[in-house]
Motif scaffolding. Structure first.
Motif, PDB file in Angstrom:
ATOM      1  N   GLU A  10       8.153 -39.405  82.523  1.00  0.00           N
ATOM      2  CA  GLU A  10       7.583 -38.443  82.975  1.00  0.00           C
ATOM      3  C   GLU A  10       8.525 -37.555  83.954  1.00  0.00           C
ATOM      4  OE1 GLU A  10       3.984 -38.419  86.653  1.00  0.00           O
ATOM      5  OE2 GLU A  10       4.664 -40.363  85.600  1.00  0.00           O
ATOM      6  N   ILE A  11       8.436 -36.374  84.169  1.00  0.00           N
ATOM      7  CA  ILE A  11       9.239 -35.378  84.452  1.00  0.00           C
ATOM      8  C   ILE A  11       8.810 -34.912  86.121  1.00  0.00           C
ATOM      9  CG2 ILE A  11      10.224 -34.598  82.282  1.00  0.00           C
ATOM     10  CD1 ILE A  11       8.493 -32.011  82.755  1.00  0.00           C
ATOM     11  N   SER A  12       9.927 -34.392  86.629  1.00  0.00           N
ATOM     12  CA  SER A  12       9.471 -34.018  88.102  1.00  0.00           C
ATOM     13  C   SER A  12      10.050 -32.773  88.563  1.00  0.00           C
ATOM     14  CB  SER A  12       9.701 -34.886  89.189  1.00  0.00           C
ATOM     15  OG  SER A  12      11.112 -35.285  88.973  1.00  0.00           O
ATOM     16  N   THR A  13      10.575 -32.013  87.410  1.00  0.00           N
ATOM     17  CA  THR A  13      10.900 -30.574  87.561  1.00  0.00           C
ATOM     18  C   THR A  13      10.450 -29.671  86.795  1.00  0.00           C
ATOM     19  OG1 THR A  13      13.006 -31.589  88.763  1.00  0.00           O
ATOM     20  CG2 THR A  13      13.159 -29.346  87.921  1.00  0.00           C
ATOM     21  N   PHE A  14       9.996 -28.536  87.125  1.00  0.00           N
ATOM     22  CA  PHE A  14       9.789 -27.265  86.170  1.00  0.00           C
ATOM     23  C   PHE A  14      10.664 -26.134  86.176  1.00  0.00           C
ATOM     24  CE2 PHE A  14       5.397 -29.153  87.599  1.00  0.00           C
ATOM     25  CZ  PHE A  14       5.011 -29.868  86.493  1.00  0.00           C
ATOM     26  N   PHE A  15      10.710 -25.386  85.045  1.00  0.00           N
ATOM     27  CA  PHE A  15      11.532 -24.328  84.977  1.00  0.00           C
ATOM     28  C   PHE A  15      10.740 -23.118  85.089  1.00  0.00           C
ATOM     29  CE2 PHE A  15      14.317 -27.653  83.900  1.00  0.00           C
ATOM     30  CZ  PHE A  15      15.609 -27.226  84.492  1.00  0.00           C
ATOM     31  N   LEU A  16      11.012 -22.209  85.826  1.00  0.00           N
ATOM     32  CA  LEU A  16      10.128 -20.816  85.693  1.00  0.00           C
ATOM     33  C   LEU A  16      11.065 -19.720  84.953  1.00  0.00           C
ATOM     34  CD1 LEU A  16       9.927 -20.675  89.800  1.00  0.00           C
ATOM     35  CD2 LEU A  16       7.993 -21.225  87.973  1.00  0.00           C
ATOM     36  N   SER A  95      10.894 -28.160  92.108  1.00  0.00           N
ATOM     37  CA  SER A  95      10.298 -29.539  91.939  1.00  0.00           C
ATOM     38  C   SER A  95       8.762 -29.518  91.841  1.00  0.00           C
ATOM     39  CB  SER A  95      10.446 -30.314  93.112  1.00  0.00           C
ATOM     40  OG  SER A  95       9.723 -29.854  94.345  1.00  0.00           O
ATOM     41  N   SER A  96       8.205 -30.404  91.243  1.00  0.00           N
ATOM     42  CA  SER A  96       6.716 -30.447  91.028  1.00  0.00           C
ATOM     43  C   SER A  96       5.934 -30.374  92.487  1.00  0.00           C
ATOM     44  CB  SER A  96       6.363 -31.696  90.143  1.00  0.00           C
ATOM     45  OG  SER A  96       6.729 -32.921  91.258  1.00  0.00           O
ATOM     46  N   ASP A  97       6.292 -30.891  93.276  1.00  0.00           N
ATOM     47  CA  ASP A  97       5.750 -30.970  94.641  1.00  0.00           C
ATOM     48  C   ASP A  97       5.643 -29.452  95.011  1.00  0.00           C
ATOM     49  OD1 ASP A  97       5.009 -33.708  94.454  1.00  0.00           O
ATOM     50  OD2 ASP A  97       6.577 -34.297  95.854  1.00  0.00           O
ATOM     51  N   ALA A  98       6.840 -28.725  95.167  1.00  0.00           N
ATOM     52  CA  ALA A  98       6.989 -27.418  95.794  1.00  0.00           C
ATOM     53  C   ALA A  98       5.925 -26.374  94.637  1.00  0.00           C
ATOM     54  CB  ALA A  98       8.335 -26.940  95.473  1.00  0.00           C
ATOM     55  N   CYS A  99       6.022 -26.757  93.541  1.00  0.00           N
ATOM     56  CA  CYS A  99       5.294 -25.919  92.402  1.00  0.00           C
ATOM     57  C   CYS A  99       3.841 -25.976  92.926  1.00  0.00           C
ATOM     58  CB  CYS A  99       5.660 -26.444  91.051  1.00  0.00           C
ATOM     59  SG  CYS A  99       4.783 -25.111  89.860  1.00  0.00           S
ATOM     60  N   ILE A 100       3.461 -27.415  92.955  1.00  0.00           N
ATOM     61  CA  ILE A 100       1.838 -27.607  93.167  1.00  0.00           C
ATOM     62  C   ILE A 100       1.630 -26.919  94.553  1.00  0.00           C
ATOM     63  CG2 ILE A 100       0.078 -29.534  93.865  1.00  0.00           C
ATOM     64  CD1 ILE A 100       1.549 -31.134  91.595  1.00  0.00           C
ATOM     65  N   ALA A 101       2.514 -26.986  95.538  1.00  0.00           N
ATOM     66  CA  ALA A 101       2.038 -26.396  96.871  1.00  0.00           C
ATOM     67  C   ALA A 101       2.027 -24.794  97.015  1.00  0.00           C
ATOM     68  CB  ALA A 101       3.276 -26.832  97.741  1.00  0.00           C
ATOM     69  N   GLN A 102       3.155 -24.343  95.899  1.00  0.00           N
ATOM     70  CA  GLN A 102       2.940 -22.716  95.831  1.00  0.00           C
ATOM     71  C   GLN A 102       1.609 -22.245  95.206  1.00  0.00           C
ATOM     72  OE1 GLN A 102       5.740 -20.901  92.830  1.00  0.00           O
ATOM     73  NE2 GLN A 102       6.080 -19.177  94.435  1.00  0.00           N
ATOM     74  N   GLU A 103       1.254 -22.978  94.177  1.00  0.00           N
ATOM     75  CA  GLU A 103       0.144 -22.530  93.207  1.00  0.00           C
ATOM     76  C   GLU A 103      -1.398 -22.818  94.397  1.00  0.00           C
ATOM     77  OE1 GLU A 103      -2.626 -24.459  92.122  1.00  0.00           O
ATOM     78  OE2 GLU A 103      -2.146 -26.467  92.990  1.00  0.00           O
ATOM     79  N   SER A 179       7.139 -16.487  86.863  1.00  0.00           N
ATOM     80  CA  SER A 179       8.335 -16.713  87.930  1.00  0.00           C
ATOM     81  C   SER A 179       7.891 -17.404  89.190  1.00  0.00           C
ATOM     82  CB  SER A 179       9.199 -15.415  88.154  1.00  0.00           C
ATOM     83  OG  SER A 179       8.214 -14.401  88.340  1.00  0.00           O
ATOM     84  N   TYR A 180       6.603 -18.070  89.097  1.00  0.00           N
ATOM     85  CA  TYR A 180       5.859 -18.573  90.125  1.00  0.00           C
ATOM     86  C   TYR A 180       4.816 -19.399  89.589  1.00  0.00           C
ATOM     87  CZ  TYR A 180       2.932 -14.565  88.862  1.00  0.00           C
ATOM     88  OH  TYR A 180       2.257 -13.507  88.008  1.00  0.00           O
ATOM     89  N   CYS A 181       4.145 -20.540  90.358  1.00  0.00           N
ATOM     90  CA  CYS A 181       3.420 -21.490  89.820  1.00  0.00           C
ATOM     91  C   CYS A 181       1.951 -21.098  89.996  1.00  0.00           C
ATOM     92  CB  CYS A 181       3.736 -22.697  90.397  1.00  0.00           C
ATOM     93  SG  CYS A 181       5.291 -23.353  90.308  1.00  0.00           S
ATOM     94  N   LEU A 182       1.198 -21.246  88.532  1.00  0.00           N
ATOM     95  CA  LEU A 182      -0.341 -21.163  88.728  1.00  0.00           C
ATOM     96  C   LEU A 182      -0.787 -22.259  88.292  1.00  0.00           C
ATOM     97  CD1 LEU A 182      -0.483 -17.228  87.157  1.00  0.00           C
ATOM     98  CD2 LEU A 182      -0.542 -18.097  89.782  1.00  0.00           C
TER      99      LEU A 182
END
Length: 312
Positions: A10-16, A95-103, A179-182
């Motif tokens: 399981e991964i916890s980092t995404f790449f934009l 990070s996955s948490d930051a990405c989920i917060a941004q979306e 370049s951002y999370c949706l």
């Protein structure tokens, strides 16, 4: 460029990503993007400042405009950090948490903007079709309650997104499409059952379609009322009060509808088109709405010119 991980870890980092195929030009692309953000943030802050400090703007129409400006400001500030990281600093990791917060914030402020446009269409409908009762219908307390009710509705509407995404497992690809999370972008990377996310995402999309439908119905009733006015000069005068709002509706919904058509009917089109259209949806409304209302609203235009003339 990161390699794809096809294991079951399981991964916890995404790449934009920025604009596909234009990575070497990211630093140059960052210049107009920074200018767009600067103008959008300053423009919407100016709108909010004028409405707060100028007593002549303490009217329902301008209170609803301030709701639109807050939505645009939130939309800009939500996407700004990752856009700058990707284009200016070449740091696509998130990070996955930051990405989920941004979306959550991007979708939340988008829903709030849709609601603001809907409320503003009702405001125009009442002002044109029932002008004698306008002030008695849209009292200050009622305007406040409407704004709070729609804001709460949008928070509750988008609130399930981060929780449903958090319960998914991500163990395949970790390269996002923007370049951002949706929500739909993150959801596609899941290696677990995302049926709930798909269904709820469709429900949220349908609420935006419902907003657009009610806006269209409002303008049909407005047009019917305008056609009953005998004087052509008066007709044009009345319709002119709606131009700013119509422009704001087109600026917001045309990119969304275009993006939906691309996903549905042009799945094999160049990814650059999809990325650029998504960026237009995120960048253009916060940039153009203050400009449109400054140009079309004489009161706001006069205030802006007055403030500018104070500088030596």
């Amino acid at each position: 460029m990161p390699t794809f991980n096809t294991s079951e870890i399981e991964i916890s980092t995404f790449f934009l990503i920025g604009i596909p195929g234009m990575d070497p030009a990211n630093i140059w692309v960052s210049i107009p993007i920074c200018l767009v953000y600067l103008v959008a943030i300053l423009g919407n802050c100016a709108i909010l400042f004028f409405i707060k400090t100028e007593p002549s703007l303490h009217e329902p129409m301008y209170y609803f405009l301030s709701m639109l400006a807050v939505s645009d400001l939130g939309l800009s500030l939500s996407s700004l950090p990752t856009m700058l990281r990707v284009f200016l600093f070449n740091a696509p990791e998130i990070s996955s948490d930051a990405c989920i917060a941004q979306e959550f914030f991007i979708h939340g402020f988008s829903a709030m903007e849709s609601s603001a446009l809907l409320i503003m269409s009702f405001d125009r409908f009442i002002a044109i079709c029932n002008p004698l009762r306008y002030t008695s219908i849209l009292t200050s307390s009622r305007v406040t309650k409407i704004g709070l009710a729609f804001s709460l509705k949008n928070v509750l509407l988008i609130l399930p997104f981060p929780f449903t995404l958090k319960h998914l497992r991500y163990c395949k690809e970790y390269l996002l499409s923007h370049s951002y999370c949706l929500h739909q972008d993150v959801m596609k990377l899941s290696c677990s059952n995302n049926k709930v996310n798909v269904i709820y995402g469709l429900f949220v999309a349908l609420t935006s379609i419902a907003d657009l439908t009610f806006i269209f119905m409002s303008y049909m009733l407005i047009l019917k009322a305008v056609l009953n006015i005998a004087s052509q000069r008066e007709r044009l005068k009345v319709l002119n009060t709606c131009v700013s709002h119509i422009c704001a509706v087109l600026i917001f919904y045309v990119p969304i509808i275009s993006l939906a058509f691309i996903y549905r009917f042009a799945k094999h089109s160049s990814p650059i088109i999809t990325v650029l259209m998504a960026d237009v949806f995120l960048l253009v409304p916060p940039l153009m709405n203050p400009i449109v209302y400054c140009v079309k609203s004489q009161q706001i235009r006069n205030l802006a010119l007055e403030k500018l003339c104070q500088f030596p």
